[in-house]
Scaffold this motif. Structure first.
Motif, mmCIF file in Angstrom:
data_model
loop_
_atom_site.group_PDB
_atom_site.id
_atom_site.type_symbol
_atom_site.label_atom_id
_atom_site.label_comp_id
_atom_site.label_asym_id
_atom_site.label_seq_id
_atom_site.Cartn_x
_atom_site.Cartn_y
_atom_site.Cartn_z
ATOM 1 N N PHE A 199 0.618 12.536 -9.889
ATOM 2 C CA PHE A 199 0.974 11.728 -11.059
ATOM 3 C C PHE A 199 1.173 10.257 -10.708
ATOM 4 C CE2 PHE A 199 3.024 15.957 -11.615
ATOM 5 C CZ PHE A 199 2.089 16.478 -12.496
ATOM 6 N N GLY A 200 0.697 9.818 -9.517
ATOM 7 C CA GLY A 200 0.793 8.408 -9.160
ATOM 8 C C GLY A 200 2.197 7.917 -8.889
ATOM 9 N N ASP A 232 -16.729 -0.929 -1.271
ATOM 10 C CA ASP A 232 -17.062 -2.221 -1.850
ATOM 11 C C ASP A 232 -15.787 -3.036 -2.053
ATOM 12 O OD1 ASP A 232 -19.594 -3.546 -3.376
ATOM 13 O OD2 ASP A 232 -17.734 -4.087 -4.394
ATOM 14 N N MET A 233 -15.938 -4.349 -2.019
ATOM 15 C CA MET A 233 -14.781 -5.221 -2.210
ATOM 16 C C MET A 233 -14.079 -4.927 -3.533
ATOM 17 S SD MET A 233 -14.596 -9.392 -2.123
ATOM 18 C CE MET A 233 -14.985 -9.430 -0.376
ATOM 19 N N GLN A 234 -14.850 -4.545 -4.547
ATOM 20 C CA GLN A 234 -14.248 -4.258 -5.845
ATOM 21 C C GLN A 234 -13.543 -2.901 -5.883
ATOM 22 O OE1 GLN A 234 -16.576 -5.660 -9.389
ATOM 23 N NE2 GLN A 234 -18.128 -6.086 -7.852
ATOM 24 N N ASP A 235 -13.596 -2.151 -4.771
ATOM 25 C CA ASP A 235 -12.820 -0.917 -4.667
ATOM 26 C C ASP A 235 -11.383 -1.195 -4.227
ATOM 27 O OD1 ASP A 235 -14.919 0.775 -5.375
ATOM 28 O OD2 ASP A 235 -15.700 0.811 -3.328
ATOM 29 N N MET A 286 -5.419 -0.075 -3.994
ATOM 30 C CA MET A 286 -4.048 -0.542 -4.215
ATOM 31 C C MET A 286 -3.283 0.410 -5.133
ATOM 32 S SD MET A 286 -4.522 -4.650 -4.679
ATOM 33 C CE MET A 286 -4.681 -5.748 -3.266
ATOM 34 N N GLU A 287 -3.945 0.864 -6.182
ATOM 35 C CA GLU A 287 -3.281 1.780 -7.106
ATOM 36 C C GLU A 287 -2.958 3.111 -6.429
ATOM 37 O OE1 GLU A 287 -5.922 1.932 -10.438
ATOM 38 O OE2 GLU A 287 -4.834 0.339 -11.507
ATOM 39 N N TRP A 320 0.528 0.334 -5.678
ATOM 40 C CA TRP A 320 0.621 -1.108 -5.940
ATOM 41 C C TRP A 320 -0.111 -1.444 -7.240
ATOM 42 C CZ3 TRP A 320 -0.818 -3.651 -0.568
ATOM 43 C CH2 TRP A 320 0.138 -3.270 0.379
ATOM 44 N N PRO A 321 0.328 -0.963 -8.385
ATOM 45 C CA PRO A 321 -0.423 -1.186 -9.626
ATOM 46 C C PRO A 321 -0.472 -2.648 -10.050
ATOM 47 C CG PRO A 321 1.722 -0.215 -10.105
ATOM 48 C CD PRO A 321 1.567 -0.178 -8.624
ATOM 49 N N MET A 322 0.597 -3.406 -9.805
ATOM 50 C CA MET A 322 0.606 -4.802 -10.230
ATOM 51 C C MET A 322 -0.362 -5.632 -9.387
ATOM 52 S SD MET A 322 2.645 -4.848 -12.780
ATOM 53 C CE MET A 322 3.085 -6.566 -13.022
#
Length: 218
Positions: free
Chosen positions: A16-17, A108-111, A116-117, A121-123
């Motif tokens: 559940f994150g 990829d850099m966009q991963d 982070m999530e 680290w969601p923010m």
């Protein structure tokens, strides 16, 4: 770094994150070292669309495709050629694939925001996605980072300055930030260095009798 069969234990974010629930992964679920030279950071993915842009104009309606009309004789000849066309040669069975080393999906850099999530680290993920979708803007010196000067020697554009994502109450939820904030408002604002900073700022302002009287009493 050479490949290794040694298994390493790591910890994965829980269900559940929930950031403080970590699960140990070891044994068959553990990880092992791979040759990092084979897995560089990728930049192949198409960048996201720029945010804060006007909607694109509607695409023009394509003209209807007109099919070429053929006579009955032409159609019959084409059908006859298709019937008499030789069959495609049978392909030889492919050789059995050789055993390969385990590979990982290119990162990829966009991963990075997704990673982070996954570690809670969601923010940070949110602000990085916003940066990816913005204009090309970065500071190439430490002074530029402090003063908001980008790679072109110009101030950061307003669209690349975020003042709303990280609220003070969220920041003060971290013990280290709370300790520094309390030190600032209870001590640092009243020491000699703070008065010195005020004097430097005041010298750059327009003179006024009230300000002059204040500076004499400092």
């Amino acid at each position: 770094m050479a490949d290794s069969q040694e298994i390493f234990t790591y910890y994965q974010n829980g269900r559940f994150g929930i950031p403080w629930c970590w699960k140990e992964k070891t044994g068959v679920e553990g990880c092992r070292k791979l040759n990092v030279e084979e897995f560089p950071l990728s930049t192949a993915r198409t960048p996201p669309s720029l945010r804060d842009q006007p909607p694109p104009p509607p695409k023009p309606t394509p003209a209807p495709v007109k099919r070429e009309k053929k006579t009955l004789i032409e159609s019959s000849l084409e059908f006859h050629e298709w019937l008499n066309a030789p069959s495609a040669p049978q392909q030889k069975p492919a050789p059995a694939p050789e055993a390969t080393k385990p590979r990982v999906k290119p990162f990829d850099m966009q991963d990075i925001p997704d990673a982070m999530e996954r570690i809670g680290w969601p923010m940070s993920a949110k602000i990085m996605r916003k940066w990816f979708a913005g204009d090309l803007n970065y500071a190439n010196t430490d002074t530029g980072a402090i003063r908001g000067i980008n790679q072109n020697g110009k101030p950061f554009p307003a669209a690349m300055v975020d003042t709303t994502t990280f609220e003070l109450r969220w920041i003060l939820g971290f013990a280290r930030a709370r300790a520094k904030f309390d030190e600032l408002v209870n001590t640092k604002l009243f020491d000699d260095s703070a008065y010195g900073s005020l004097k430097k700022i005041a010298k750059r302002l327009e003179p006024s009798p009230l300000l002059h009287r204040f500076m004499e009493n400092v």
